[in-house]
Design an enzyme around this catalytic site. Structure first.
Site, PDB file in Angstrom:
ATOM      1  N   ASP A   8       0.841  -1.123  -0.006  1.00 42.96           N
ATOM      2  CA  ASP A   8      -0.122  -0.033  -0.176  1.00 42.96           C
ATOM      3  C   ASP A   8       0.947   1.348   0.008  1.00 42.96           C
ATOM      4  O   ASP A   8       1.634   1.413   0.896  1.00 42.96           O
ATOM      5  CB  ASP A   8      -0.931  -0.108   1.304  1.00 42.96           C
ATOM      6  CG  ASP A   8      -1.847   1.105   1.557  1.00 42.96           C
ATOM      7  OD1 ASP A   8      -2.663   1.280   2.397  1.00 42.96           O
ATOM      8  OD2 ASP A   8      -1.609   2.092   0.704  1.00 42.96           O
ATOM      9  N   ILE A   9       0.953   2.015  -1.134  1.00 40.85           N
ATOM     10  CA  ILE A   9       1.734   3.050  -1.271  1.00 40.85           C
ATOM     11  C   ILE A   9       1.632   4.080  -0.198  1.00 40.85           C
ATOM     12  O   ILE A   9       2.523   4.785   0.400  1.00 40.85           O
ATOM     13  CB  ILE A   9       1.532   3.880  -2.607  1.00 40.85           C
ATOM     14  CG1 ILE A   9       2.605   4.403  -2.934  1.00 40.85           C
ATOM     15  CG2 ILE A   9       0.169   4.780  -2.670  1.00 40.85           C
ATOM     16  CD1 ILE A   9       2.732   5.108  -4.483  1.00 40.85           C
ATOM     17  N   VAL A  31      -6.092   4.158  -5.916  1.00 42.07           N
ATOM     18  CA  VAL A  31      -5.088   4.826  -5.073  1.00 42.07           C
ATOM     19  C   VAL A  31      -5.236   6.338  -4.742  1.00 42.07           C
ATOM     20  O   VAL A  31      -5.061   6.590  -3.560  1.00 42.07           O
ATOM     21  CB  VAL A  31      -3.640   4.619  -5.852  1.00 42.07           C
ATOM     22  CG1 VAL A  31      -3.482   5.622  -6.949  1.00 42.07           C
ATOM     23  CG2 VAL A  31      -2.328   4.737  -4.983  1.00 42.07           C
ATOM     24  N   ASP A  32      -5.898   7.144  -5.646  1.00 39.68           N
ATOM     25  CA  ASP A  32      -6.300   8.393  -5.253  1.00 39.68           C
ATOM     26  C   ASP A  32      -7.207   8.288  -3.881  1.00 39.68           C
ATOM     27  O   ASP A  32      -6.993   9.233  -3.004  1.00 39.68           O
ATOM     28  CB  ASP A  32      -7.234   8.880  -6.365  1.00 39.68           C
ATOM     29  CG  ASP A  32      -7.615  10.536  -6.579  1.00 39.68           C
ATOM     30  OD1 ASP A  32      -8.224  11.043  -7.396  1.00 39.68           O
ATOM     31  OD2 ASP A  32      -6.846  11.118  -5.634  1.00 39.68           O
ATOM     32  N   SER A 121      -2.340   4.765 -14.368  1.00 33.92           N
ATOM     33  CA  SER A 121      -3.547   4.382 -15.509  1.00 33.92           C
ATOM     34  C   SER A 121      -3.747   2.818 -15.664  1.00 33.92           C
ATOM     35  O   SER A 121      -4.683   2.518 -16.236  1.00 33.92           O
ATOM     36  CB  SER A 121      -3.007   4.860 -16.737  1.00 33.92           C
ATOM     37  OG  SER A 121      -3.111   6.224 -16.934  1.00 33.92           O
ATOM     38  N   TYR A 125      -8.477   3.323 -15.397  1.00 27.65           N
ATOM     39  CA  TYR A 125      -8.237   4.014 -16.771  1.00 27.65           C
ATOM     40  C   TYR A 125      -7.671   2.759 -17.629  1.00 27.65           C
ATOM     41  O   TYR A 125      -7.524   3.131 -18.858  1.00 27.65           O
ATOM     42  CB  TYR A 125      -6.988   5.042 -16.708  1.00 27.65           C
ATOM     43  CG  TYR A 125      -7.619   6.535 -16.109  1.00 27.65           C
ATOM     44  CD1 TYR A 125      -8.762   6.426 -15.729  1.00 27.65           C
ATOM     45  CD2 TYR A 125      -6.789   7.718 -15.829  1.00 27.65           C
ATOM     46  CE1 TYR A 125      -9.444   7.926 -15.310  1.00 27.65           C
ATOM     47  CE2 TYR A 125      -7.266   8.702 -15.488  1.00 27.65           C
ATOM     48  CZ  TYR A 125      -8.589   8.883 -15.090  1.00 27.65           C
ATOM     49  OH  TYR A 125      -9.039   9.993 -14.576  1.00 27.65           O
TER      50      TYR A 125
END
Ligand code: APR
Length: 183
Positions: A8-9, A31-32, A121, A125
């Site tokens: 998890d970033i 992730v945003d 992306s 996306y």
């Protein structure tokens, strides 16, 4: 050097994490959403202060902008907007390359020495993983990119499939990769 991690970033202790945002910078899923949740409401407030360049657009596709990280371990968030995949003939590879190049440029301008990228992306996306991995790694290993700051570049995959796509791209491009620690 380039590291490939799976995890998890939002937990990474790096100077900056890169957010795969949308052009409004008003948050989203993936992730945003994770970054906004972990950074807290001050992140959205900071994004709202970024002026719109046209109605509803604060960060055009391919460009990047920086905010503080607030409640994140990372000091900064570099928001970039990847291309929506439309088959590959609408400039997607160039826009995705721009995301990585512009994020690295902002990192250098802010003296950032360690930066973590998600698979921009490759979720909502719809960008095919292997194609996206090849673009990301060719930009990040571009002449000199690995010798200048940021010296520590982390590719943070949320799943094993993406981690493997990056590893295969590394092999194909013969890039030196440091520890491939799995979280
Ligand atoms: N840490 C690291 N990677 C993550 C995390 C996380 N916590 N959560 C998701 N990911 C991965 C996904 O598995 C995917 O591989 O990030 C990659 C990018 O997927 P998305 O977050 O869907 O981003 P993207 O495909 O660029 O679509 C952007 O989605 O969330 C919205 O607001 C965002 O509209 C924008 C669009």
């Amino acid at each position: 050097m380039i590291e490939i991690l799976q995890g998890d970033i939002t937990t990474l202790r790096v100077d900056a994490i890169v957010n795969a945002a949308n052009e409004s910078l008003m948050g989203g899923g993936g992730v945003d959403g994770a970054i906004h949740r972990a950074a807290g409401p001050r992140l959205l407030a900071a994004c709202r202060k970024i002026p719109e360049v046209r109605p509803g657009v604060r960060c055009p596709t391919g460009e990047a902008c920086i905010t503080e990280g607030f409640d994140l371990p990372a000091r900064f968030v570099i928001h970039t907007v990847g291309p929506v995949w439309r088959g590959g003939d609408s400039g997607e590879p160039q826009r995705l390359a721009d995301c990585h190049r512009n994020a690295m440029k902002l990192a250098r301008e802010h003296g950032i020495d360690s930066i973590a990228f998600p698979a921009i992306s490759c979720g909502v996306y719809g960008y095919p993983r292997d194609a996206a991995a090849a673009v990301a790694l060719s930009v990040l290993s571009e002449e000199g990119a690995l010798t200048r700051t940021p010296h520590r570049i982390v590719l943070c995959a949320f799943d094993a499939g993406m981690a493997n796509a990056w590893r295969e791209a590394v092999q194909r491009l013969h890039i030196a990769v440091t520890s491939e620690s799995l979280e």
